[in-house]
Write an enzyme that holds these catalytic residues in place. Structure first.
Site, PDB file in Angstrom:
ATOM      1  N   LYS A  18       8.763  -8.364  -0.373  1.00  0.00           N
ATOM      2  CA  LYS A  18       8.398  -7.043   0.125  1.00  0.00           C
ATOM      3  C   LYS A  18       9.627  -6.132   0.204  1.00  0.00           C
ATOM      4  O   LYS A  18       9.649  -5.043  -0.368  1.00  0.00           O
ATOM      5  CB  LYS A  18       7.746  -7.172   1.508  1.00  0.00           C
ATOM      6  CG  LYS A  18       7.504  -5.872   2.217  1.00  0.00           C
ATOM      7  CD  LYS A  18       6.486  -5.012   1.512  1.00  0.00           C
ATOM      8  CE  LYS A  18       6.401  -3.655   2.182  1.00  0.00           C
ATOM      9  NZ  LYS A  18       5.511  -2.741   1.464  1.00  0.00           N
ATOM     10  N   PHE A  73       8.114   6.042 -10.939  1.00  0.00           N
ATOM     11  CA  PHE A  73       9.231   6.154  -9.974  1.00  0.00           C
ATOM     12  C   PHE A  73      10.513   6.599 -10.659  1.00  0.00           C
ATOM     13  O   PHE A  73      11.612   6.217 -10.253  1.00  0.00           O
ATOM     14  CB  PHE A  73       9.395   4.840  -9.189  1.00  0.00           C
ATOM     15  CG  PHE A  73       8.345   4.720  -8.115  1.00  0.00           C
ATOM     16  CD1 PHE A  73       7.027   4.609  -8.456  1.00  0.00           C
ATOM     17  CD2 PHE A  73       8.672   4.797  -6.767  1.00  0.00           C
ATOM     18  CE1 PHE A  73       6.035   4.565  -7.486  1.00  0.00           C
ATOM     19  CE2 PHE A  73       7.686   4.737  -5.782  1.00  0.00           C
ATOM     20  CZ  PHE A  73       6.360   4.617  -6.146  1.00  0.00           C
ATOM     21  N   CYS A 127       8.534   3.986   4.948  1.00  0.00           N
ATOM     22  CA  CYS A 127       8.778   2.682   4.328  1.00  0.00           C
ATOM     23  C   CYS A 127      10.148   2.611   3.678  1.00  0.00           C
ATOM     24  O   CYS A 127      11.002   1.857   4.128  1.00  0.00           O
ATOM     25  CB  CYS A 127       7.674   2.367   3.330  1.00  0.00           C
ATOM     26  SG  CYS A 127       6.118   2.129   4.174  1.00  0.00           S
ATOM     27  N   LEU A 138       0.843  -1.208   0.000  1.00  0.00           N
ATOM     28  CA  LEU A 138       0.000   0.000   0.000  1.00  0.00           C
ATOM     29  C   LEU A 138       0.869   1.246   0.000  1.00  0.00           C
ATOM     30  O   LEU A 138       1.847   1.324   0.725  1.00  0.00           O
ATOM     31  CB  LEU A 138      -0.889   0.013   1.250  1.00  0.00           C
ATOM     32  CG  LEU A 138      -1.708  -1.260   1.534  1.00  0.00           C
ATOM     33  CD1 LEU A 138      -2.529  -1.076   2.820  1.00  0.00           C
ATOM     34  CD2 LEU A 138      -2.610  -1.600   0.370  1.00  0.00           C
TER      35      LEU A 138
HETATM   36  C1  UDX Z   1       5.974   2.823  -0.672  1.00  0.00           C
HETATM   37  C2  UDX Z   1       5.748   1.809  -1.770  1.00  0.00           C
HETATM   38  O1  UDX Z   1       5.404   2.480  -2.989  1.00  0.00           O
HETATM   39  C3  UDX Z   1       4.593   0.880  -1.381  1.00  0.00           C
HETATM   40  O2  UDX Z   1       4.424  -0.122  -2.365  1.00  0.00           O
HETATM   41  C4  UDX Z   1       4.954   0.212  -0.039  1.00  0.00           C
HETATM   42  O3  UDX Z   1       3.908  -0.651   0.385  1.00  0.00           O
HETATM   43  C5  UDX Z   1       5.183   1.282   1.010  1.00  0.00           C
HETATM   44  O4  UDX Z   1       6.229   2.169   0.594  1.00  0.00           O
HETATM   45  P1  UDX Z   1       4.906   5.075   0.173  1.00  0.00           P
HETATM   46  O5  UDX Z   1       6.137   5.125   1.030  1.00  0.00           O
HETATM   47  O6  UDX Z   1       3.584   5.320   0.789  1.00  0.00           O
HETATM   48  O7  UDX Z   1       4.815   3.605  -0.555  1.00  0.00           O
HETATM   49  O8  UDX Z   1       5.047   6.197  -0.953  1.00  0.00           O
HETATM   50  P2  UDX Z   1       5.600   6.223  -2.439  1.00  0.00           P
HETATM   51  O9  UDX Z   1       4.520   6.713  -3.309  1.00  0.00           O
HETATM   52  O10 UDX Z   1       6.275   4.958  -2.792  1.00  0.00           O
HETATM   53  O11 UDX Z   1       6.718   7.389  -2.341  1.00  0.00           O
HETATM   54  C6  UDX Z   1       7.794   7.188  -1.452  1.00  0.00           C
HETATM   55  C7  UDX Z   1       8.720   8.385  -1.587  1.00  0.00           C
HETATM   56  O12 UDX Z   1       9.358   8.365  -2.862  1.00  0.00           O
HETATM   57  C8  UDX Z   1       8.029   9.748  -1.473  1.00  0.00           C
HETATM   58  O13 UDX Z   1       8.825  10.601  -0.669  1.00  0.00           O
HETATM   59  C9  UDX Z   1       7.996  10.254  -2.893  1.00  0.00           C
HETATM   60  O14 UDX Z   1       8.065  11.677  -2.950  1.00  0.00           O
HETATM   61  C10 UDX Z   1       9.270   9.658  -3.462  1.00  0.00           C
HETATM   62  N1  UDX Z   1       9.237   9.488  -4.917  1.00  0.00           N
HETATM   63  C11 UDX Z   1       8.329   8.630  -5.460  1.00  0.00           C
HETATM   64  C12 UDX Z   1      10.144  10.185  -5.700  1.00  0.00           C
HETATM   65  O15 UDX Z   1      10.956  10.959  -5.197  1.00  0.00           O
HETATM   66  N2  UDX Z   1      10.139   9.991  -7.051  1.00  0.00           N
HETATM   67  C13 UDX Z   1       9.242   9.133  -7.640  1.00  0.00           C
HETATM   68  O16 UDX Z   1       9.272   9.019  -8.858  1.00  0.00           O
HETATM   69  C14 UDX Z   1       8.312   8.443  -6.819  1.00  0.00           C
END
Ligand code: UDX
Length: 430
Positions: free
Chosen positions: A204, A249, A260, A153
Site C-alpha cells: 500500500k 499519473f 493519502c 480507492l
Molecule cells: C490515491 C491513490 O490513487 C489511491 O490508489 C489510494 O488508495 C489513495 O490515494 P486519491 O488521493 O483519492 O487516490 O487521488 P488521486 O487520483 O490519486 O490524485 C491524488 C493527487 O494527485 C490529486 O491532487 C491529483 O490532482 C494529483 N495528480 C494525479 C496529479 O497531479 N497528476 C496526475 O497525473 C494524477
C-alpha cells in the site's frame, strides 16, 4: 457474511457499503455519534459519486446499518475490518492510537472466532501489533486471525475502484483467514494476490509513494520544459507510449494533494527511518511537490507584477475533480500565500466551497465561474473540473479586467487562448 466495518470515513463507508452491495450484512461503526445519526437518516457526510444511491439501496434492503456501539458490532460479526483514521502526527508518523483502541475492544468483547482485518493504511508491522494487543487481552483464549487488506480507492471514483479493482491484496497467516477473504471477494472479477501481512502493508505505502513519485517526476520535467521551450504534455505523451512507463499519473500540474499521498509519503519516510533507511528519494518527491505549489504563485506574480490590492479569481478548490475534499489541496497553500501578499480572492468550486469556508471565511465565494471572472485581474485554475473545460472563454475574457490566465492543471490549449487574446501561462507548456 456478517461484517463489522469500524470507521465510517472515506474508506470505511465506501468499503462497507460496497460489501453490502455484494450481498453481505454490514454494520458500519463510528465513534462520531452525529455522523451515525445522519447516516441513519440517509444523510451522507461525504461527497462520493454514486455513494448515496448505494447507501440508500442497501439500507432499505437491510444489508447495511449504522451504529456507534462497537461492542454490539463485534459481537454479531464474523469479520471485523479496522478502517479507522491513521492521521499524521507532528513528526509525520501515522497515529495508530485508534487502531490500538479498536483492537483492545475486539479482544475484550469477542466470544467466538473472529477475523480481524486491517483496512486502514498502516505502517508495516501494524498487523503484528494488532495481533499482540488482542493476544494480551484475550484472557478467554478465543481463536482469532489477523489479516491485512489494503484499499486502493481513489476519491471521486471509489465505488468503481472497489467493484472493478486492478488487484485485491490480502495479507494472511492462516488458511482459514485466506479462505474467508477469498469467499468474501469471490463476486469481484480481479486477481487476488495472497501475501504475508507485512508485504501487504508495504504494498500500500509503496504503491502510493510510487504514484506520487511519478507525479513529482513529471512536475520536475515541466520546469525543464518551461526553460527549454518544450511542451510537457507532448513529453508525457511520448513517455507514456512506453508500456513500461504508461500515461497515467503523468499530468503535470499544481501538485498532488488529498489525504493519502502527502500523509502516506511522510509515514513511509518515517517507517523507513525507523527501519534504518533514509528514503531520500521520497523526501525529494515531497520537496518537488511543495515547489510546484510555490511555482503557481510565482507564475501569478510574473503575470501581475505587484500583487497587493489585486483581485484574483480561483477556479477549483478541491484537491482533484469529483470530490469535495480539500485536505492537503494545493489551493489551500496557494490561497494562503496570496492572502499574505494582500490579494483579494474570488473563488468557485462545484463541491468544495463549504469545506473551504471553514479555512478561509473571508474570501468571496461565487455562484459560478463567470462571477469569479467578473472584475478579476487574473484567473487561476487549480482543479480540472469538467465544467471548467466547457467555459465560454470569450465571455471569460470580456469579464476579466485583464485577460490573464494561469492554468494550474493544463486544462486549455495555449495557442487557442493566445489567439483569442489571453496572456496564458500553463505548467510546462510552450
Ligand atoms: C490515491 C491513490 O490513487 C489511491 O490508489 C489510494 O488508495 C489513495 O490515494 P486519491 O488521493 O483519492 O487516490 O487521488 P488521486 O487520483 O490519486 O490524485 C491524488 C493527487 O494527485 C490529486 O491532487 C491529483 O490532482 C494529483 N495528480 C494525479 C496529479 O497531479 N497528476 C496526475 O497525473 C494524477
Amino acid at each position: 457474511m456478517k461484517i463489522a466495518m469500524i470507521g465510517a470515513g472515506y474508506v470505511g463507508l465506501v468499503t462497507g457499503t460496497c460489501f453490502s452491495e455484494l450481498g453481505n450484512c454490514v454494520l458500519c461503526v463510528d465513534n462520531d455519534v452525529e455522523k451515525i445519526k445522519k447516516l441513519k437518516k440517509g444523510i451522507i457526510p461525504i461527497y462520493e459519486p454514486g455513494l448515496d444511491e448505494l447507501v440508500h439501496k442497501n439500507t432499505k434492503a437491510k444489508r447495511l446499518s449504522f451504529t456507534s456501539e462497537i461492542e454490539e458490532a463485534v459481537q454479531v460479526s464474523d469479520i471485523i475490518f479496522i478502517a479507522v483514521g491513521t492521521p499524521p502526527k507532528e513528526n509525520g508518523e501515522a497515529d495508530l492510537s485508534s487502531v490500538e483502541k479498536v483492537s483492545s475492544i475486539i479482544a475484550d468483547v469477542m466470544t467466538e472466532y473472529k477475523l480481524v482485518v486491517g483496512k486502514s493504511t498502516v505502517p508495516v508491522n501494524t498487523g503484528k501489533w494488532i495481533k499482540r494487543t488482542i493476544n494480551i487481552r484475550n484472557t478467554k483464549g478465543i481463536d482469532f486471525d489477523v489479516a491485512s487488506n489494503p484499499e486502493f480507492l481513489r476519491e471521486g471514483s471509489a465505488i468503481n475502484d472497489f467493484l472493478y479493482p486492478d488487484r485485491i491484496v490480502i495479507g494472511v497467516e492462516s488458511e482459514r483467514a485466506k479462505s474467508i477473504l477469498y469467499e468474501l471477494y469471490k463476486p469481484i472479477d480481479a486477481p487476488i494476490l495472497v501475501t504475508d501481512i507485512e508485504s501487504a502493508e508495504i504494498i500500500k505505502h509503496a504503491s502510493n509513494s510510487f504514484l506520487a513519485t511519478k507525479i513529482s517526476f513529471i512536475n520536475a520535467i515541466s520546469i525543464l520544459c518551461e526553460r527549454a521551450g518544450a511542451d510537457v504534455k507532448k513529453v508525457a505523451e511520448g513517455m507514456g507510449l512506453d508500456k513500461r512507463i504508461g500515461s497515467d499519473f503523468l499530468n503535470a500540474g499544481a501538485g498532488f494533494g488529498g489525504f493519502c499521498f502527502p500523509k502516506d509519503l511522510s509515514a513511509f519516510i518515517k517507517i523507513a527511518e525507523d527501519l534504518g533507511y533514509d528514503f531520500r528519494l521520497l523526501r525529494e518527491v515531497e520537496q518537488i511537490n511543495e515547489e510546484q505549489k510555490k511555482g503557481i504563485v510565482k507564475k501569478i506574480r510574473e503575470n501581475l507584477w505587484n500583487l497587493r490590492g489585486k483581485t484574483i479569481g480561483i477556479l477549483g478548490l478541491s484537491f482533484k475533480p469529483n470530490t469535495d475534499d480539500i485536505r492537503y489541496a494545493p489551493s489551500i497553500d496557494i490561497i494562503g500565500e496570496l492572502i499574505k501578499e494582500g490579494v483579494r480572492i474570488k473563488a468557485y468550486d462545484p463541491k468544495a466551497m463549504e469545506r473551504t469556508k471553514k479555512i478561509f471565511p473571508n474570501i468571496t465565494y461565487c455562484k459560478d465561474a463567470y462571477e469569479v471572472c467578473d472584475g478579476s485581474d487574473a484567473l487561476v485554475f487549480l482543479t480540472e473540473w469538467d465544467e471548467f473545460k466547457n467555459l465560454d472563454v470569450k465571455k471569460v475574457k470580456d469579464l476579466l479586467k485583464t485577460p490573464i490566465i494561469v492554468d494550474g492543471r493544463n486544462i486549455f490549449d495555449p495557442e487557442t487562448l493566445k489567439e483569442i487574446g489571453f496572456v496564458y501561462t500553463g505548467v510546462g507548456r510552450k
